[in-house]
Write a protein that holds these residues in place. Structure first.
Motif, PDB file in Angstrom:
ATOM      1  N   SER A   1      -0.624   0.921  -1.580  1.00 25.39           N
ATOM      2  CA  SER A   1       0.108   0.920  -2.848  1.00 25.39           C
ATOM      3  C   SER A   1      -0.804   1.355  -3.980  1.00 25.39           C
ATOM      4  O   SER A   1      -0.387   2.092  -4.885  1.00 25.39           O
ATOM      5  CB  SER A   1       0.652  -0.476  -3.143  1.00 25.39           C
ATOM      6  OG  SER A   1       1.521  -0.885  -2.116  1.00 25.39           O
TER       7      SER A   1
ATOM      8  N   GLN B   1       6.595  -0.664  -4.372  1.00 24.75           N
ATOM      9  CA  GLN B   1       6.933  -1.552  -3.252  1.00 24.75           C
ATOM     10  C   GLN B   1       7.910  -2.653  -3.669  1.00 24.75           C
ATOM     11  O   GLN B   1       8.896  -2.898  -2.998  1.00 24.75           O
ATOM     12  CB  GLN B   1       5.640  -2.166  -2.718  1.00 24.75           C
ATOM     13  CG  GLN B   1       5.782  -2.906  -1.421  1.00 24.75           C
ATOM     14  CD  GLN B   1       4.424  -3.218  -0.811  1.00 24.75           C
ATOM     15  OE1 GLN B   1       3.379  -2.968  -1.412  1.00 24.75           O
ATOM     16  NE2 GLN B   1       4.428  -3.771   0.391  1.00 24.75           N
TER      17      GLN B   1
ATOM     18  N   ASP C   1       6.980   3.907  -1.406  1.00 24.38           N
ATOM     19  CA  ASP C   1       6.156   2.799  -0.936  1.00 24.38           C
ATOM     20  C   ASP C   1       7.013   1.821  -0.135  1.00 24.38           C
ATOM     21  O   ASP C   1       7.687   0.967  -0.711  1.00 24.38           O
ATOM     22  CB  ASP C   1       5.501   2.100  -2.128  1.00 24.38           C
ATOM     23  CG  ASP C   1       4.298   1.279  -1.708  1.00 24.38           C
ATOM     24  OD1 ASP C   1       4.134   1.045  -0.497  1.00 24.38           O
ATOM     25  OD2 ASP C   1       3.522   0.870  -2.597  1.00 24.38           O
TER      26      ASP C   1
ATOM     27  N   GLY D   1       1.650  -6.340  -1.522  1.00 23.41           N
ATOM     28  CA  GLY D   1       2.948  -6.823  -1.079  1.00 23.41           C
ATOM     29  C   GLY D   1       2.849  -7.714   0.148  1.00 23.41           C
ATOM     30  O   GLY D   1       3.443  -8.801   0.206  1.00 23.41           O
TER      31      GLY D   1
HETATM   32 MG   LIG Z   1       1.612  -2.203  -0.703  1.00 21.41          MG
END
Ligand SMILES: [Mg+2]
Ligand SMILES: Nc1ncnc2c1ncn2[C@@H]1O[C@H](COP(=O)(O)OP(=O)(O)OP(=O)(O)O)[C@@H](O)[C@H]1O
Ligand SMILES: Nc1ncnc2c1ncn2[C@@H]1O[C@H](COP(=O)(O)OP(=O)(O)OP(=O)(O)O)[C@@H](O)[C@H]1O
Ligand SMILES: [Mg+2]
Lengths: 306, 259, 262, 259, 262
Positions: free
Chosen positions: C57, C93, C167, E145
């Motif tokens: 990311s 994301q 993402d 994430g």
């Molecule tokens: Mg990520």
């Protein structure tokens, strides 16, 4: 009196910022006259709150008031009583810069009056104009709130205002500002009245006459000293009040000291005629909601025994 | 019908509580025989309100004009300034302290100067109200603008938004609940701000009326005027609340589903 | 559909050279990326896989211009993109739908920023395809996880950029919706000749969609493997059992596995 | 060293701006020969501040005592009340309007009653300050508490949190930025609140001093006292800002990484 | 590890009977669940799969007591759980880490609410296993994430309830981290005899982990298929190529597919 003096503590509420009207009080405090009476006095300045209510309700035992305030208060059943006249005659009047050529009430016509928002203000001017043969409606009212009169004059916002000679009149002199001054007592239009006065509540007189007596006695001693020795009086006030204008106090004190008890046997003395006359006048101009009994509005007994 | 029911549910308790307090006050002042000039009973106040009502019209108009104009002025300039403060770090560091300073100046002390500068008409009153209302809105708005989610800002900036768009599409909506909070606080101050401004010199207005009543010991009139001031303020507050619900439906929704 | 030939091919759509990224916040120093090199040619579909937290990311954020690298060069269409936003369409994301906008309003944010007027109609027409019919006026908190993600994808597509950075766009979707979305993505990629840089944690998805797949090491992330996927286009589901697919899967899995056991 | 540098960067622009404005003011008032009563030059104010300074000590102490005590009282009771309002819908609907009403009553009108009930000592001043500061904190806190993420609340409630825990672990932290906003607004009002309270009768305090100066038209003294009031307020505001950064590190962090 | 026999078995850990759920908000009326019946026996591992937006998260919210059904009965350990929170450990789909708490503070929220004192030490010891070493004092916005999701899983585990409701807990994880987490989940499930109700969009994951798998229809969701997974315990990765596994996968896929094509 020679009786044992119970210690008592009382609050005195002034009517405005400390000035030469209050000299006797500061003298009494700082020369120990209150101590002699075994009184502990705290002096409170009022800001914007009503002295009359505070005194009548007992929040402060004593207060500096005016005959007009006491009269109006009594007509609304506020149990306020004047126990001493601080100055024998009304020293207030209408001031204007010399160039405006305002020498008598008739000259008010076509001029701008700097009003401060007191209820009967308009009626007083009406009376003066009637009395001197002018038309009240020709006066232009400008509410100037808290503006310095001198500024308002200079800028042309107003032409004449209602002042106390002992303070603003002297201030003008000191600043070399040429004033025309119409003293209220010089006109035969409005009866003379006491302004300011020392006031307390009916309850106080009923329940603690002794304390009232001692307080009035000590205060009277203070004013008598200020009458006899203006410069000591002035110095006391200057020392007691932070930031006060010392030159103004001295000049004002010199002017005022002989007037505290002018024409009276004794400092503080009040007459029924003065109270009655003023009340009658208020009634005749519809300024009193209910008539009052002047005999209840003042009490000379404490001055008698002072 | 549903709307009515809704607002009854909303305001019922407040009305009940206020009614209860008034009743208590009435009873106490009858029982202890509190003198009228000190604290009149609600019924007396009601009577003198009835007497005064016909006279109050022009005073109410004068005060409400000053309050509303000042409030609007404050609102617009506050949001603009908050945007500038939020936009330029320099502005924040330079202007914010000045703004704080401005709040610490007692209006009453400034009023004579305002009158000298702007005369005795409506303008100085509007300015006083604006000065009083301005600050809560700025502080709350700046707080709200700062609290915008950094990642959302990044996203929308990444979509090619200009700073202007970023402000209107993200920062401002994110700040809306805070702005409303500030506006509510300011709403309460606007009427009383106008009243105070009138004490420093006016020829009409509730402030003047209040002063006159107070100087002539008509305590019942004083309280009647206070009641009018309170009602006006509450009405304004209510308007803001309503506007808040309308412009920020997503927060209202959140609330409705809660518990 | 492998990288096209010709003069334009000399300039890649996305190029990272020697990129490093370090976060320092509240006393914590995290080296997220370490010497990352990557290129995506025009109209190429490139995927990146790697262990969670390796910096995928972060890398997309750098290309999107949201963050700045601590070293290295980043170019989009041949020009430096460091700190420059708006060049590419980036789908982060976390869906980051704006809570004060309805599904439709969120979707049309891009066209709205460009001042287009027919935006709502265009978006409405597409809501069906994204399984969001009937939810045009719903606020984000009224959507399911997968629906939010689909709304975010629609928003990204409507941005109408040549290059898409995605993402984990299908992370919250069930197998079937996911399959549909994959096919839809491939179709618009072909139709509109988009360039796609795609982050996923699903190896099969990476293979199925991409021309090339990069594998990243653990944090600090860098590219450890670049694999060309030699499957014909258009891709069909059956290919997932074909030997080249299985081979690619094995290679990628092994490469990833080495990271975990390091 | 770094801290110093940091705060210079923070306050430098404000100090420069203020210095610039003062210089401008000085020059203008010299050039146009502005009379003192209209607007004294900063140098005159400085001189009269110098004169007044030795006298001001006890007045400052009196005012600061009232302001600080009132502020603290307001803060505690405001957060408690906001919690109650947030907790019980009934409380919100019943008390909130009352609270708004309370703000619309001019202190001045209440002064005689306050004096009768509480005398002329410290207590009525503390109460006035508390009344003034209370409201912004309540409104902002209620706003902040309401804005807590519903899903987070659900999550933590689902974890078996009591209402108390829910309040302390979720609602309150979520409201912290709003509370700080409210506290900042209140901080600015606290000193001026004490000054106004002193206008309802006092024997010491900056308000008293200001009134004396104003009533004797000593404009330079008025400004000197205003400067003192402003400095005190800013000091308090700064403290709140500092506290804010300390108790809400997650928001500060957000800000630092932004742009 | 199929449902245990004996008297306790008579009372399922989780039971839903005739459950319906309808949202009405801002003029939008959504029938999310329609006549849902489901049971999870004590110490059983049950998964639910279904199309995105079919009501899986809604169902978990109902069991967790966060929302109320518009009809039907819900019982946890034999007693009605409608509107009762705190009976189960629920991990919602959005990680919902509290932004004002560090990773460690978020993780220990459960023990903290119970007033336990040794909580930080216990949690710290586990951060390693969750790949969060070094991030104990990081705020959520500093995590990737996948790291956020792992922190949320740790928080759920530390809640220390008999029954776990997990809503796509591994959705943001790469294949390997995901595999590790799956194995770790199975190990604590076995060790501590937990009951698990698991929502996922990954069919293989559902089969690999579960005793039984439910398939839901599209919205309004209801159970259309219940499949017992007859694979021995402990499960091994190799089983994913064994015929029963492939068979189960085919069945589930076909059942889901029918939903998309409806
Ligand atoms: Mg990520
Ligand atoms: N603001 C920040 N401060 C400190 N560290 C950060 C910050 N943002 C990200 N990181 C760290 O950078 C590293 C890479 O994060 P990134 O989000 O790029 O990972 P990722 O590869 O996308 O992982 P995932 O697959 O889990 O999403 C992580 O270790 C993360 O903790
Ligand atoms: N507050 C709400 N108001 C209106 N509709 C809602 C609300 N919350 C959820 N829904 C609707 O309920 C349906 C079921 O949502 P749910 O989150 O349970 O789906 P899901 O099966 O978990 O999907 P996913 O796999 O995408 O997470 C969705 O259509 C969603 O839009
Ligand atoms: Mg879901």
């Amino acid at each position: 009196g020679e009786e044992a003096k119970e210690p008592a503590s009382v609050t005195l509420m002034l009517d405005w910022v400390p000035n030469t009207n209050h000299t006797g009080i500061y003298v009494a405090r700082d020369f120990g006259f209150y101590d002699d009476e075994n009184l502990e006095v705290s002096i409170v300045e009022p800001g914007v709150s009503g002295v009359a209510q505070a005194v009548a309700a007992g929040a402060a035992e004593f207060g500096i008031s005016f005959q007009e305030e006491v009269t109006l208060a009594r007509s609304e059943d506020v149990p306020l009583v004047s126990v001493a006249a601080i100055i024998q005659h009304n020293t207030s009047g209408f001031a204007s810069p010399a160039d405006r050529r305002i020498r008598r009430p008739r000259d008010f016509a076509g001029k701008k009056y700097g009003a401060f928002g007191w209820g009967p203000e308009r009626q007083v001017l009406t009376a003066l104009m009637q009395c001197d043969g002018g038309d009240f409606n020709e006066i232009e009212f400008v509410d100037i709130g808290a503006i310095d009169y001198f500024v308002a004059w200079e800028r042309g916002d107003v032409d004449f205002v209602w002042i106390f000679e002992a303070w603003d009149g002297i201030r003008a002199q000191l600043q070399g500002f040429e004033l025309d001054y119409i003293r209220l007592t010089d006109l035969d239009c409005i009866p003379d009245y006491y302004t300011p006065v020392l006031a307390t509540s009916e309850t106080m007189i009923a329940e603690n006459p002794d304390v009232v007596q001692r307080f009035v006695r000590a205060t009277a001693r203070g004013y008598e000293l200020a009458i006899d020795e203006p410069s000591r009086g002035a110095d006391t006030l200057i020392k007691a009040v932070d930031g006060i204008d010392a030159d103004l106090v001295r000049a004002s004190q010199d002017w005022l000291s002989p007037r505290y008890a002018e024409d009276a046997d004794k400092w503080g003395w009040q007459t029924r005629d003065t109270w009655q006359g003023y009340a009658n006048w208020l009634v005749s101009y519809d300024l009193l909601a209910n008539t009052i009994n002047p005999a209840n509005a003042f009490d000379n007994s404490f001055i008698e025994n002072a | 019908m549903r709307k009515l029911h809704h607002s009854l549910r909303d305001f019922g308790p407040a009305i009940l509580l206020i009614a209860g307090l008034l009743a208590l006050w009435e009873v106490v002042s009858r029982v202890v025989e509190m003198p009228d000039w000190l604290l009149p009973a609600p019924s007396d106040i009601g009577v003198s309100f009835g007497e005064a009502a016909p006279l109050l019209g022009p005073h109410v108009v004068a005060t409400v004009t000053a309050a509303a104009a000042g409030y609007a002025l404050a609102l617009v300039s506050a949001v603009l300034l908050a945007a500038a403060i939020d936009r330029w770090g320099l502005a924040r560091r330079a202007i914010y302290p000045l703004l704080v300073t401005s709040q610490t100046v007692p209006t009453f002390a400034l009023a004579p100067l305002l009158a000298i500068w702007f005369g005795f008409g409506l303008l100085p009153k509007v300015l006083v109200v604006a000065l009083v209302c301005f600050f809560p809105v700025v502080v709350a708005t700046v707080g709200g603008l700062r609290a915008a989610d950094k990642e959302m800002l990044d996203l929308v900036r990444g979509m090619g938004a200009s700073d202007r768009q970023l402000f209107f599409k993200v920062r401002l909506p994110a700040a809306v609940p805070s702005v409303i909070s500030g506006m509510k606080i300011a709403a309460t101050y606007s009427v009383i701000g106008a009243v105070i401004a009138e004490w420093t010199g006016a020829s009409q207005g509730l402030g003047l009326y209040l002063l006159r009543a107070s100087n002539s010991f008509q305590t019942d009139q004083v309280f009647a005027v206070i009641a009018v001031i309170a009602l006006l303020s509450i009405a304004l507050f209510g308007c803001v609340e309503l506007v808040g619900r309308t412009v920020a439906p997503w927060t209202a929704a959140k609330e409705e589903t809660a518990r | 559909m492998s990288p096209p030939a010709g003069s334009a091919a000399a300039i890649p759509a996305v190029a990272l050279r020697g990129v490093r990224a370090t976060y320092v916040e509240r006393g914590l120093r995290v080296d997220a990326l370490h010497d990352v090199n990557l290129t995506v040619a025009r109209s190429e579909f490139v995927s990146v896989i790697g262990p969670s937290g390796c910096g995928k990311s972060t890398m997309l954020n750098l290309v999107a211009g949201i963050d700045r690298p601590s070293a290295g060069e980043i170019a989009v269409d041949g020009r430096s993109a460091i700190g420059r936003t708006g060049l590419v369409a980036h789908m982060p994301q976390r869906d980051l739908l704006l809570p004060w906008r309805t599904t439709l309003q969120n979707a049309v944010l891009g066209p709205e920023l460009r001042g287009e007027t027919d935006r709502e109609a265009r978006a409405l027409a597409q809501l069906d395809r994204f399984g969001l019919e009937g939810f045009a006026d719903a606020y984000p908190h009224m959507l399911s996880g997968g629906m939010r993600q689909r709304a975010a994808i629609l928003r990204t597509i409507l941005l109408d950029r040549d290059t898409l950075l995605l993402d984990e766009p299908f992370g919250a979707l069930d197998a079937l919706t996911r399959g549909e979305m994959q096919e839809w993505l491939l179709s618009i990629w072909t139709e509109l000749a988009k360039t796609v840089l795609f982050v996923t944690h699903d190896i099969e998805e990476a293979i199925f969609l991409s021309d090339r797949v990069y594998v990243m090491t653990r944090r600090p992330g860098t590219m450890k493997l670049e694999l060309r996927i030699d499957l014909p286009r258009p891709r069909e589901r059956e290919m997932t059992t074909a030997p080249p697919f299985v081979e690619a899967k094995r290679t990628l899995l092994r490469s990833l596995l080495a990271e975990t056991q390091r």
